[in-house]
Design a protein around this motif. Structure first.
Motif, PDB file in Angstrom:
ATOM      1  N   THR A 168       0.852  -1.190   0.000  1.00  0.00           N
ATOM      2  CA  THR A 168       0.000   0.000   0.000  1.00  0.00           C
ATOM      3  C   THR A 168       0.887   1.240   0.000  1.00  0.00           C
ATOM      4  O   THR A 168       2.060   1.179   0.374  1.00  0.00           O
ATOM      5  N   TYR A 169       0.313   2.343  -0.434  1.00  0.00           N
ATOM      6  CA  TYR A 169       1.060   3.588  -0.520  1.00  0.00           C
ATOM      7  C   TYR A 169       0.226   4.703   0.097  1.00  0.00           C
ATOM      8  O   TYR A 169      -0.979   4.786  -0.127  1.00  0.00           O
ATOM      9  N   SER A 170       0.890   5.558   0.841  1.00  0.00           N
ATOM     10  CA  SER A 170       0.193   6.700   1.424  1.00  0.00           C
ATOM     11  C   SER A 170      -0.047   7.752   0.349  1.00  0.00           C
ATOM     12  O   SER A 170       0.588   7.735  -0.719  1.00  0.00           O
ATOM     13  N   LEU A 171      -0.932   8.670   0.627  1.00  0.00           N
ATOM     14  CA  LEU A 171      -1.204   9.747  -0.309  1.00  0.00           C
ATOM     15  C   LEU A 171       0.053  10.572  -0.562  1.00  0.00           C
ATOM     16  O   LEU A 171       0.324  10.980  -1.699  1.00  0.00           O
ATOM     17  N   GLU A 172       0.815  10.783   0.480  1.00  0.00           N
ATOM     18  CA  GLU A 172       2.061  11.545   0.326  1.00  0.00           C
ATOM     19  C   GLU A 172       3.031  10.834  -0.611  1.00  0.00           C
ATOM     20  O   GLU A 172       3.703  11.477  -1.436  1.00  0.00           O
ATOM     21  N   GLU A 173       3.128   9.513  -0.509  1.00  0.00           N
ATOM     22  CA  GLU A 173       4.024   8.757  -1.389  1.00  0.00           C
ATOM     23  C   GLU A 173       3.562   8.857  -2.842  1.00  0.00           C
ATOM     24  O   GLU A 173       4.386   9.032  -3.748  1.00  0.00           O
TER      25      GLU A 173
END
Length: 68
Positions: free
Chosen positions: A53-58
């Motif tokens: 999964t990836y954060s919005l920031e990433e």
């Protein structure tokens, strides 16, 4: 909770059909669509279990880097 006002139609002494006011029918239809959406979401989450999964920031960082 949904308050229903059904009318039953009997055939051969047994309830065979149900008639609902149109507004109640559309409320039931909407609730069933929401339930199907929830089931689809749960299935998709289960299928992607263990995936990264990836954060919005990433994601923003990746997109900002690719647009230059």
């Amino acid at each position: 909770m949904l308050n229903l006002h059904p009318s039953f139609i009997a055939k051969d002494g047994k309830n065979e059909f149900v008639v609902l006011p149109y507004d109640e029918f559309t409320q039931i239809q909407s609730l069933l669509e929401d339930l199907e959406d929830l089931q689809d979401l749960r299935q998709a989450k289960q299928e992607q279990e263990g995936e990264p999964t990836y954060s919005l920031e990433e994601v923003r960082a990746v997109l900002d880097g690719s647009s230059r």
